[in-house]
Write a protein that holds these residues in place. Structure first.
Motif, PDB file in Angstrom:
ATOM      1  N   ALA A   1     -18.310  28.504  33.373  1.00 14.93           N
ATOM      2  CA  ALA A   1     -16.882  28.787  33.523  1.00 14.93           C
ATOM      3  C   ALA A   1     -16.311  28.048  34.720  1.00 14.93           C
ATOM      4  N   ALA A   2     -15.134  27.476  34.518  1.00 16.06           N
ATOM      5  CA  ALA A   2     -14.470  26.729  35.593  1.00 16.06           C
ATOM      6  C   ALA A   2     -12.983  27.040  35.595  1.00 16.06           C
ATOM      7  N   VAL A   3     -12.379  26.822  36.757  1.00 14.58           N
ATOM      8  CA  VAL A   3     -10.938  27.000  36.906  1.00 14.58           C
ATOM      9  C   VAL A   3     -10.333  25.690  37.399  1.00 14.58           C
ATOM     10  N   ALA A   4      -9.216  25.308  36.797  1.00 15.66           N
ATOM     11  CA  ALA A   4      -8.480  24.114  37.211  1.00 15.66           C
ATOM     12  C   ALA A   4      -7.247  24.518  38.003  1.00 15.66           C
ATOM     13  N   LEU A   5      -6.916  23.681  38.979  1.00 13.60           N
ATOM     14  CA  LEU A   5      -5.734  23.909  39.807  1.00 13.60           C
ATOM     15  C   LEU A   5      -4.786  22.717  39.695  1.00 13.60           C
ATOM     16  N   ASN A   6      -3.533  22.997  39.363  1.00 12.39           N
ATOM     17  CA  ASN A   6      -2.513  21.950  39.375  1.00 12.39           C
ATOM     18  C   ASN A   6      -2.305  21.430  40.797  1.00 12.39           C
ATOM     19  N   PRO A   7      -1.715  20.242  40.936  1.00  6.71           N
ATOM     20  CA  PRO A   7      -1.567  19.658  42.270  1.00  6.71           C
ATOM     21  C   PRO A   7      -0.915  20.572  43.306  1.00  6.71           C
ATOM     22  N   ALA A   8       0.107  21.317  42.921  1.00  6.72           N
ATOM     23  CA  ALA A   8       0.833  22.139  43.890  1.00  6.72           C
ATOM     24  C   ALA A   8       0.196  23.506  44.144  1.00  6.72           C
ATOM     25  N   THR A   9      -0.870  23.840  43.426  1.00  5.18           N
ATOM     26  CA  THR A   9      -1.516  25.144  43.587  1.00  5.18           C
ATOM     27  C   THR A   9      -2.539  25.088  44.717  1.00  5.18           C
ATOM     28  N   PRO A  10      -2.414  25.942  45.725  1.00  8.35           N
ATOM     29  CA  PRO A  10      -3.341  25.903  46.863  1.00  8.35           C
ATOM     30  C   PRO A  10      -4.736  26.391  46.519  1.00  8.35           C
ATOM     31  N   ILE A  11      -5.722  25.850  47.182  1.00  3.76           N
ATOM     32  CA  ILE A  11      -7.116  26.257  46.995  1.00  3.76           C
ATOM     33  C   ILE A  11      -7.292  27.735  47.309  1.00  3.76           C
ATOM     34  N   GLU A  12      -6.573  28.236  48.274  1.00  5.79           N
ATOM     35  CA  GLU A  12      -6.695  29.627  48.700  1.00  5.79           C
ATOM     36  C   GLU A  12      -6.467  30.605  47.541  1.00  5.79           C
ATOM     37  N   SER A  13      -5.738  30.159  46.508  1.00  8.62           N
ATOM     38  CA  SER A  13      -5.422  31.022  45.365  1.00  8.62           C
ATOM     39  C   SER A  13      -6.663  31.544  44.658  1.00  8.62           C
ATOM     40  N   ILE A  14      -7.765  30.785  44.721  1.00  5.13           N
ATOM     41  CA  ILE A  14      -8.969  31.195  43.994  1.00  5.13           C
ATOM     42  C   ILE A  14     -10.121  31.553  44.937  1.00  5.13           C
ATOM     43  N   ARG A  15      -9.799  31.826  46.177  1.00  5.03           N
ATOM     44  CA  ARG A  15     -10.847  32.117  47.162  1.00  5.03           C
ATOM     45  C   ARG A  15     -11.826  33.194  46.684  1.00  5.03           C
ATOM     46  N   TYR A  16     -11.316  34.272  46.139  1.00  2.00           N
ATOM     47  CA  TYR A  16     -12.176  35.394  45.768  1.00  2.00           C
ATOM     48  C   TYR A  16     -12.925  35.158  44.450  1.00  2.00           C
ATOM     49  N   LEU A  17     -12.544  34.135  43.727  1.00  6.93           N
ATOM     50  CA  LEU A  17     -13.214  33.819  42.472  1.00  6.93           C
ATOM     51  C   LEU A  17     -14.388  32.856  42.670  1.00  6.93           C
ATOM     52  N   ILE A  18     -14.379  32.113  43.753  1.00  9.28           N
ATOM     53  CA  ILE A  18     -15.358  31.044  43.952  1.00  9.28           C
ATOM     54  C   ILE A  18     -16.806  31.503  43.801  1.00  9.28           C
ATOM     55  N   PRO A  19     -17.198  32.663  44.320  1.00 20.33           N
ATOM     56  CA  PRO A  19     -18.603  33.069  44.159  1.00 20.33           C
ATOM     57  C   PRO A  19     -19.044  33.225  42.705  1.00 20.33           C
ATOM     58  N   ASN A  20     -18.097  33.450  41.799  1.00 20.69           N
ATOM     59  CA  ASN A  20     -18.436  33.680  40.393  1.00 20.69           C
ATOM     60  C   ASN A  20     -18.176  32.475  39.497  1.00 20.69           C
ATOM     61  N   LEU A  21     -17.749  31.365  40.083  1.00 21.37           N
ATOM     62  CA  LEU A  21     -17.428  30.175  39.294  1.00 21.37           C
ATOM     63  C   LEU A  21     -18.575  29.174  39.295  1.00 21.37           C
ATOM     64  N   ASP A  22     -18.669  28.420  38.211  1.00 20.99           N
ATOM     65  CA  ASP A  22     -19.620  27.310  38.151  1.00 20.99           C
ATOM     66  C   ASP A  22     -18.979  26.016  38.641  1.00 20.99           C
ATOM     67  N   MET A  23     -17.660  25.920  38.493  1.00 24.90           N
ATOM     68  CA  MET A  23     -16.982  24.674  38.845  1.00 24.90           C
ATOM     69  C   MET A  23     -15.499  24.942  39.100  1.00 24.90           C
ATOM     70  N   VAL A  24     -14.916  24.119  39.965  1.00 24.11           N
ATOM     71  CA  VAL A  24     -13.467  24.095  40.148  1.00 24.11           C
ATOM     72  C   VAL A  24     -12.996  22.674  39.886  1.00 24.11           C
ATOM     73  N   LEU A  25     -11.957  22.555  39.082  1.00 28.76           N
ATOM     74  CA  LEU A  25     -11.362  21.260  38.761  1.00 28.76           C
ATOM     75  C   LEU A  25     -10.067  21.094  39.544  1.00 28.76           C
ATOM     76  N   ILE A  26     -10.041  20.106  40.402  1.00 32.09           N
ATOM     77  CA  ILE A  26      -8.825  19.778  41.141  1.00 32.09           C
ATOM     78  C   ILE A  26      -8.080  18.693  40.380  1.00 32.09           C
ATOM     79  N   MET A  27      -6.887  19.025  39.919  1.00 37.93           N
ATOM     80  CA  MET A  27      -6.048  18.037  39.249  1.00 37.93           C
ATOM     81  C   MET A  27      -5.385  17.160  40.308  1.00 37.93           C
ATOM     82  N   SER A  28      -5.695  15.884  40.259  1.00 34.29           N
ATOM     83  CA  SER A  28      -5.133  14.947  41.234  1.00 34.29           C
ATOM     84  C   SER A  28      -3.961  14.165  40.648  1.00 34.29           C
ATOM     85  N   VAL A  29      -3.493  14.594  39.480  1.00 35.46           N
ATOM     86  CA  VAL A  29      -2.220  14.170  38.890  1.00 35.46           C
ATOM     87  C   VAL A  29      -1.628  15.416  38.238  1.00 35.46           C
ATOM     88  N   ASN A  30      -0.379  15.344  37.863  1.00 36.59           N
ATOM     89  CA  ASN A  30       0.214  16.454  37.115  1.00 36.59           C
ATOM     90  C   ASN A  30      -0.305  16.400  35.682  1.00 36.59           C
TER      91      ASN A  30
END
Length: 216
Positions: A110-139
């Motif tokens: 399971a992974a979560v993607a973040l749009n460019p304007a979404t701060p990393i802090e938004s998923i702080r509490y989810l990180i221990p349970n995630l396999d991956m985070v996708l940072i969108m570097s374009v819209n």
């Protein structure tokens, strides 16, 4: 070592099977599959029938990126179509924690993607349970866009959270990655590079992937 995940959104759809075969013969690690619904993003791509059809001709892991609203409705269908990793958007799901656990219940990552304007802090509490985070570097929604410069700051910030909360977390970056900036993206902390135009341009798939890897 970094992994390269070619995005088939940039493949030649008239010869998609042939392009997948070329990926099989290359040093591609995953296949990145962008599923768009025309609502969460202003574009429509492809869905479950296409994923099922290409699953038959490759053993490469399927990195399925759901750019769709209310993704929990279709998780089981995408698992059955052959997904190995399912990424949902922070901005598209009201009950993110529940959907992450639902994805993992099928034995896929399971992974979560973040749009460019979404701060990393938004998923702080989810990180221990995630396999991956996708940072969108374009819209999200269209290929061929330029890399957004502040994405590098987000990658570094996520790397700090990874080191603190989940050392097994994978950091994936998608959008505008080229031969000229891939080294910077990796140095900032990326583990997985999604590349569309940079892989499929000119039809030289194998060579383009080798060039992207370089000495990384």
């Amino acid at each position: 070592m970094i992994k390269i995940a070619p995005s088939i959104l940039s493949a030649n759809f008239a010869r998609l099977g042939e392009d997948i075969e070329l990926l099989n013969k290359s040093r591609a690690d995953w296949i990145h599959i962008d599923v768009m619904d025309g609502m969460f993003v202003p574009n429509i791509s492809f869905g479950i029938p296409v994923i099922k059809s290409i699953r038959k001709i490759t053993s490469l892991p399927f990195d399925v990126h759901l750019m769709i609203e209310k993704p929990d409705r279709y998780i089981e269908d995408f698992v059955k179509s052959g997904a190995d990793i399912i990424t949902i958007h922070y901005e598209a799901d009201k009950h993110l924690d529940r959907t992450i656990n639902y994805i993992k219940s099928f034995g896929v990552k399971a992974a979560v993607a973040l749009n460019p304007a979404t701060p990393i802090e938004s998923i702080r509490y989810l990180i221990p349970n995630l396999d991956m985070v996708l940072i969108m570097s374009v819209n999200p929604g269209f290929g061929g866009q330029k890399y957004i410069r502040y994405s590098s700051d987000k990658i570094r910030e996520l790397k700090e959270m990874k080191d603190k909360f989940n050392e097994n977390l994978l950091i994936e970056v998608d959008g505008g990655i080229t031969m000229e900036n891939v080294e910077e993206v990796v140095k900032n902390g990326a583990d997985i590079i999604v590349a569309g135009s940079a892989v499929f341009k000119g039809g030289n798939i194998k060579k383009n992937i080798e060039n992207l890897r370089g000495d990384l």
